[in-house]
Design a protein around this motif. Structure first.
Motif, short mmCIF file in Angstrom:
data_model
loop_
_atom_site.label_atom_id
_atom_site.label_comp_id
_atom_site.label_asym_id
_atom_site.label_seq_id
_atom_site.Cartn_x
_atom_site.Cartn_y
_atom_site.Cartn_z
N HIS A 1 0.86 -1.20 0.00
CA HIS A 1 0.00 0.00 0.00
C HIS A 1 0.89 1.24 0.00
O HIS A 1 1.89 1.29 0.72
N CYS B 1 -3.84 2.66 -4.33
CA CYS B 1 -4.71 3.49 -3.49
C CYS B 1 -4.75 4.90 -4.06
O CYS B 1 -3.78 5.67 -3.94
N SER C 1 -4.27 7.85 -1.46
CA SER C 1 -2.89 8.06 -0.97
C SER C 1 -2.05 8.68 -2.07
O SER C 1 -1.48 9.76 -1.92
N HIS D 1 -7.67 0.50 -3.76
CA HIS D 1 -8.44 1.34 -2.82
C HIS D 1 -8.93 2.52 -3.64
O HIS D 1 -8.11 3.27 -4.19
N ARG E 1 -10.74 5.94 -3.63
CA ARG E 1 -11.25 7.12 -2.96
C ARG E 1 -10.56 8.33 -3.59
O ARG E 1 -9.58 8.20 -4.32
N ARG F 1 -11.92 -1.85 -3.01
CA ARG F 1 -12.78 -1.49 -1.90
C ARG F 1 -12.95 0.02 -1.88
O ARG F 1 -12.02 0.76 -2.23
N ASP G 1 -12.46 3.23 -0.15
CA ASP G 1 -11.55 3.55 0.94
C ASP G 1 -12.12 4.80 1.63
O ASP G 1 -12.82 5.57 1.02
FE LIG Z 1 -5.77 3.14 0.95
#
Ligand SMILES: [Fe+2]
Ligand SMILES: O=C(O)C(=O)C[C@H](O)[C@H](O)CO
Length: 396
Positions: A233, A271, A274, A298, A300, A344, A346
């Motif tokens: 991650h 992600c 991030s 992730h 988002r 998913r 996040d």
């Molecule tokens: Fe994440």
């Protein structure tokens, strides 16, 4: 993409039933009660897995096996910690849990300064305020030589803000930064954070990269033999804090990791929140470039605010072109080998009645439900347009 959902176990206010109602079919979780370095017994893994399967769901991703700081500090020298990490990976693989997320951030895991930032009429979000962070680093933690790590304009703004902060505001800022957010292995007191920072004082970005490469050179062959897909991650935020190095923040960092131990087992958790906190990260391009290595996503969005500050945004809002990222991830799924990447939602906003309830910061039900629904709709529209485009090509 396979819709999954992070669940913090039986004490999570969001139950497996709620998760199934949200439409997710896979679970992302871990044995959170074991400390970094402890081996997770197979019986405890299968017991948790049985609870998940009884609810009609599957345990698709382990997030995360904790990464002891000894491995970040000593690399292959942390032989006992690496052996324990591999034993836990073996037990997870024995249970059929073969996608494993982990991160390599020294000391602190993901970090925010504000857990309830009001977004005009849209609920509350997690936020990283760079000036507040500098106030904590320079004036509250009073880290030796902290000033040298911050630009003069930030130091001046922090000095000004510090002069007006109340005791409760200071206490809340400190708790937000060092108490440990959900999914972190632990929280800190001011004293043990300073001691921890000191222990990493001589470690450079290159040293941390070398220690990660040393860890991977031992673990990846074991993962290959087990059919495990490791998925590191990125750093959150993707830049150094407290003078501590971070080595999973940029495209260059990701290229180093994949070149260090070339293997399908040496993969990435993409992600977007991030990586998206840095304006110099081109996320659609990174998703295309590293697509074959992406074993988990992730999804988002964050809204960058200019001075390094950012706050969590709606999935399709924010600074990252999420539709372009989704298209790149779809293309990665259709590459070789064709596969469904587990994703998913996040971090979600804190909305409506959940603002009065106990929730794990960033892991609300309504906020993640909204994010998942928006992502599902975007993916369906992409597929439809793909189908439409294919159909149009066939017709021509
Ligand atoms: Fe994440
Ligand atoms: O910071 C993020 O984007 C996260 O997904 C938080 C995670 O719990 C952690 O940092 C990595 O597993």
């Amino acid at each position: 993409m396979k819709e999954t959902w992070r669940w913090f176990g039986p004490t999570d206010p969001v139950t497996l039933t709620h998760i199934k109602q949200a439409g997710a079919s896979g679970i992302v979780t871990a044995l959170h009660d074991y400390a970094p370095g402890e081996v997770w017994p197979l019986r405890d893994i299968t017991a948790l897995q049985a609870r998940i399967e009884e609810a009609g769901l599957s345990w698709d991703v382990c997030e995360s096996i904790w990464m002891p700081d000894a491995i970040k500090l000593k690399g292959a020298g942390a032989t006992a910690e690496i052996a324990a990490w591999i034993e836990t990976m073996r037990n997870l693989a024995r249970a059929g849990v073969k996608t494993i997320c982990y991160n390599f951030m020294p000391l602190l895991d993901w970090t925010r300064t504000d857990l309830r930032f009001e977004i005009e009429g849209q609920g509350q979000a997690l936020r990283f305020d760079m000036v507040d962070f500098v106030v904590f680093d320079v004036h509250i933690l009073a880290r030796p030589n902290a000033q040298a790590d911050h630009a003069p304009d930030l130091l001046a703004a922090a000095q000004m803000r510090w002069g007006h902060m109340t005791k409760p505001e200071i206490a809340a800022l400190e708790a937000n930064i060092i108490a440990g957010l959900p999914g972190s292995a632990k929280g800190f007191t001011r004293a043990d954070l300073l001691a921890g920072i000191e222990s990493f004082a001589s470690l450079s970005h290159r040293d941390l990269q070398a220690n990660l490469a040393a860890f991977l050179s031992v673990v990846v062959p074991e993962a290959e033999a087990l059919g495990v897909r490791l998925a590191i991650h990125p750093d959150d935020p993707p830049f150094p804090l407290f003078g501590l190095p971070r080595c999973v923040s940029t495209a260059q960092d990701l290229a180093f990791i994949h070149d260090a131990v070339p293997s399908a087992a040496n993969g990435l958790t993409f992600c977007t929140g991030s990586l998206g906190a840095r304006a110099d990260n081109d996320l659609p391009d990174m998703a295309r470039r590293f697509g074959a290595h992406i074993h988990f996503a992730h999804l988002r969005n964050v809204q960058r605010e200019g001075d390094g500050s950012f706050h969590e945004a709606a999935a399709l809002g924010g600074s990252t072109d999420m539709i372009a990222v989704l298209a790149a991830l779809r293309a990665a799924e259709q590459g070789q080998p064709a596969r469904a990447i587990p994703m998913r939602p996040d971090h979600g906003h804190l909305l409506a009645f959940e603002q009065q309830q106990k929730t794990n910061p960033g892991y609300s039900y309504l906020g993640r439900l909204k994010g998942l629904a928006e992502l599902r709709g975007a993916l369906a529209a992409l597929d439809h347009s793909d189908t439409g485009a294919k159909h149009a090509r066939q017709v021509q």
